[in-house]
Every structure is written in structure tokens, then in C-alpha cells.
Enzyme design. Structure first.
Site, short mmCIF file in Angstrom:
data_model
loop_
_atom_site.label_atom_id
_atom_site.label_comp_id
_atom_site.label_asym_id
_atom_site.label_seq_id
_atom_site.Cartn_x
_atom_site.Cartn_y
_atom_site.Cartn_z
N TYR A 52 0.83 -1.20 0.00
CA TYR A 52 0.00 0.00 0.00
C TYR A 52 0.87 1.25 0.00
O TYR A 52 1.62 1.51 0.94
CB TYR A 52 -0.93 0.02 1.22
CG TYR A 52 -2.03 -1.02 1.18
CD1 TYR A 52 -2.32 -1.74 0.02
CD2 TYR A 52 -2.81 -1.28 2.31
CE1 TYR A 52 -3.33 -2.68 -0.01
CE2 TYR A 52 -3.83 -2.22 2.28
CZ TYR A 52 -4.07 -2.93 1.12
OH TYR A 52 -5.07 -3.87 1.09
N SER A 216 -13.40 -3.89 -0.72
CA SER A 216 -14.13 -3.21 -1.80
C SER A 216 -15.64 -3.37 -1.62
O SER A 216 -16.35 -3.83 -2.52
CB SER A 216 -13.70 -3.74 -3.17
OG SER A 216 -12.43 -3.24 -3.52
N PRO A 217 -16.16 -2.97 -0.45
CA PRO A 217 -17.59 -3.19 -0.15
C PRO A 217 -18.55 -2.31 -0.94
O PRO A 217 -19.77 -2.51 -0.83
CB PRO A 217 -17.66 -2.86 1.34
CG PRO A 217 -16.55 -1.89 1.59
CD PRO A 217 -15.45 -2.34 0.68
N GLY A 222 -17.07 -5.93 -12.48
CA GLY A 222 -16.20 -5.53 -13.58
C GLY A 222 -15.26 -4.39 -13.25
O GLY A 222 -14.68 -3.78 -14.16
#
Length: 306
Positions: A52, A216-217, A222
Site C-alpha cells: 500500500y 471493496s464493499p 467488472g
């Protein structure tokens, strides 16, 4: 802040985890303020990874933590991940051990509460992982272990050799991106959602007492961005708005509440550098959606009930 039972440990942990992927964009003072704001709201479990910000997120976090005497290390739960390198994955013994030493140096701490293997390495030798974990545990550098983005057979292979419990599995999950749920709902059907793309990882984690950490809630399928406010998900946003008005919170909070309503007892990894956005997500942890409301959101995202 809602608390959840963490894996097969005796720990109770916050349901919302500040994800530190974007924190490299903050200055030291902003980082310090963000950490304080999160801890004051009960979100003292921080998710890092050695990649990160190229390590900068951990460096800034460590500087902020050391520069503020009011922050006590024992009051924080620090998790980091290793295994992704430029152009390849590496879960060799040497890389795991070297990665942890560098993580500890950047965070300016003597130990990690949790280490996750970031991605499955096609060339992994589980005996080497086991040796690395043993050395990290015996030296006191890591207290708990887990994985990220692993399917059941990969976890079983690791567990054949690794003596430590694997307490968590970090997996992508949002209302639209929820095949791990859909393939169970559409079981024995010929529908698109019935395809089992992850080896029934949701059921496996529940059977093994592994906590799923949803990353990634708010992501669309895609990788097209956030579904909140998107024209591509008009019906979902309409339902989100309706429920947000009912519970007097934001649509962000409702989207987080949808994940946390699942009986698996998941954590939401909130990859935001915004204190306001984090507060909205934390507010969602206090809401228990009704069963009909949960399914209404599920269907509005394009899933089906056969």
C-alpha cells in the site's frame, strides 16, 4: 460500534476495519487525526499491506503512532499482508520473514497482531509457509495468522502443514459483487449466479470459524467503480435511499449494513481516507436490516431468486 467474534479466537473485534490502502495520500498530521477519529469511534483494527503506497502508508501510520503519546500500541489491532511483488507473487519462507521485518520497521512496532498471506502463490510450498509462521510466532513478531483471496482447497493445503489457526480470509464482497452468496442461493440451477467461482468459500469459512473480511464493499462488478450513486445501479440506489431515510443514515451506511447483516459475522474493510465516510460506514454497523430489506437490496443489484 458493533463487535464480532474473530475467527476461532476468543477475541471480539470491531465490525468495521479502516483499510489503509489510500492513507499514503495523507500527511502526518492528517494521518494522526484519522487514526484518532477511528479509534474514538471504536474502529481500532487497522488493515495494512506492504504494497500500500509502496510501503508509505505503513511509514506514515508508524510515524503518527509514535509521535502521539496518547496512542497506546496495546489499544490497537494492526494487521498487514505480504506476498505481492512487482510482477509476481511470493509466499516463500524468505520473503514472508523479510516482509514482516520491513513491515514492523515501517510501523515502528515490535509485533503485528495479524499477518495475512495477500494472494495465492502458484509456486507456494506450504512447508515453507509453516516454517515462516512458526518462526514469526515463536519470536513474538506475529500473534495471529490468516489469508486473503484464498479458496477452500488452498486453505486446506496450507492447514495440512501450518500449525497455527488461520483466523481470517479477506475476500471481495459488495451487494453487486456477491457470487459467494449467489451461488448458494441459486444452487442446482443453470443461472449465471449459480456458478461456483470460489469453491463455496463462504460456507467453508463459516465451517472453519474463519472471519471473512469484506474488501471493496462498494465496488461494482467488472471493476467499474463505486455503485453508490451510479446510473448503472439505479434500482439499487433507489432502495438504498429509501432505507437510508428509514434508518436516518447515509446510503453508504446501508450498503455496509447489508454485508454486516449476514450471519457469518463478517468485518467490512473500509478503504477510505475520509473521516466522514468512515463514520458513515461505522454507523452502518449499528443497523440490523430486516430480512425482507436485505433481500430487496440483493434483488435490486440484479441478483435473482430462482
Amino acid at each position: 460500534m458493533k463487535q464480532v467474534k474473530w475467527g476461532n479466537t476468543s477475541l471480539k473485534v470491531p465490525a468495521v476495519v479502516p483499510g489503509c490502502m489510500r492513507l499514503a495520500q495523507l500527511g502526518r498530521e492528517e494521518m494522526n487525526h484519522f487514526i484518532h477519529s477511528a479509534v474514538e469511534r471504536g474502529a481500532n483494527f487497522f488493515d495494512h499491506a506492504d504494497i500500500y503506497g509502496g510501503g508509505r502508508s505503513e511509514e506514515l501510520f508508524g510515524e503518527a503512532m509514535q509521535g502521539d503519546l496518547s496512542l497506546k500500541r496495546e489499544d490497537l489491532i494492526l494487521q498487514s499482508k505480504c506476498g505481492i511483488r512487482k510482477g509476481y507473487y511470493d509466499l516463500s519462507r524468505e520473503h514472508i520473514l523479510a516482509s514482516v521485518d520491513k513491515i514492523l520497521k515501517r510501523l515502528q512496532t515490535d509485533y503485528l497482531d495479524v499477518l495475512l498471506l495477500h494472494r495465492p502463490d502458484a509456486l507456494v510450498e506450504p512447508e515453507e509457509v509453516a516454517e515462516a509462521f512458526d518462526r514469526l510466532e515463536q519470536s513474538g513478531k506475529v500473534r495471529y495468522f490468516g489469508v486473503s483471496n484464498h479458496k477452500p482447497s488452498q486453505i486446506r493445503l496450507l492447514k495440512k502443514y501450518v500449525g497455527q489457526s488461520l483466523a481470517a480470509n479477506q475476500l471481495q464482497l459488495s451487494i453487486p459483487v456477491s457470487n459467494m452468496i449467489a451461488n448458494g442461493v441459486e444452487v442446482n440451477m443453470e443461472t449465471a449466479g449459480s456458478a461456483d467461482r470460489d469453491g463455496s468459500v463462504l460456507d467453508y469459512c463459516r465451517l472453519q470459524d474463519m472471519t471473512i473480511q469484506a474488501w471493496s464493499p462498494f465496488q461494482m462488478s467488472g471493476w467499474r467503480g463505486c455503485f453508490l450513486g451510479s446510473e448503472e445501479y439505479k434500482e439499487l440506489n433507489k432502495v438504498l435511499k429509501s432505507l437510508a431515510e428509514k434508518y436516518e443514515v447515509s446510503d453508504t451506511a446501508i450498503a455496509a449494513a447489508w454485508i454486516l447483516r449476514h450471519p457469518a459475522g463478517m468485518q467490512v474493510v473500509a478503504g477510505t481516507a475520509s473521516e466522514e465516510r468512515l463514520a458513515e460506514i461505522i454507523a452502518g454497523s449499528e443497523i440490523r436490516l430486516e430480512r425482507e430489506e436485505w433481500y430487496r437490496l440483493y434483488l435490486a443489484a440484479g441478483h435473482i431468486l430462482p
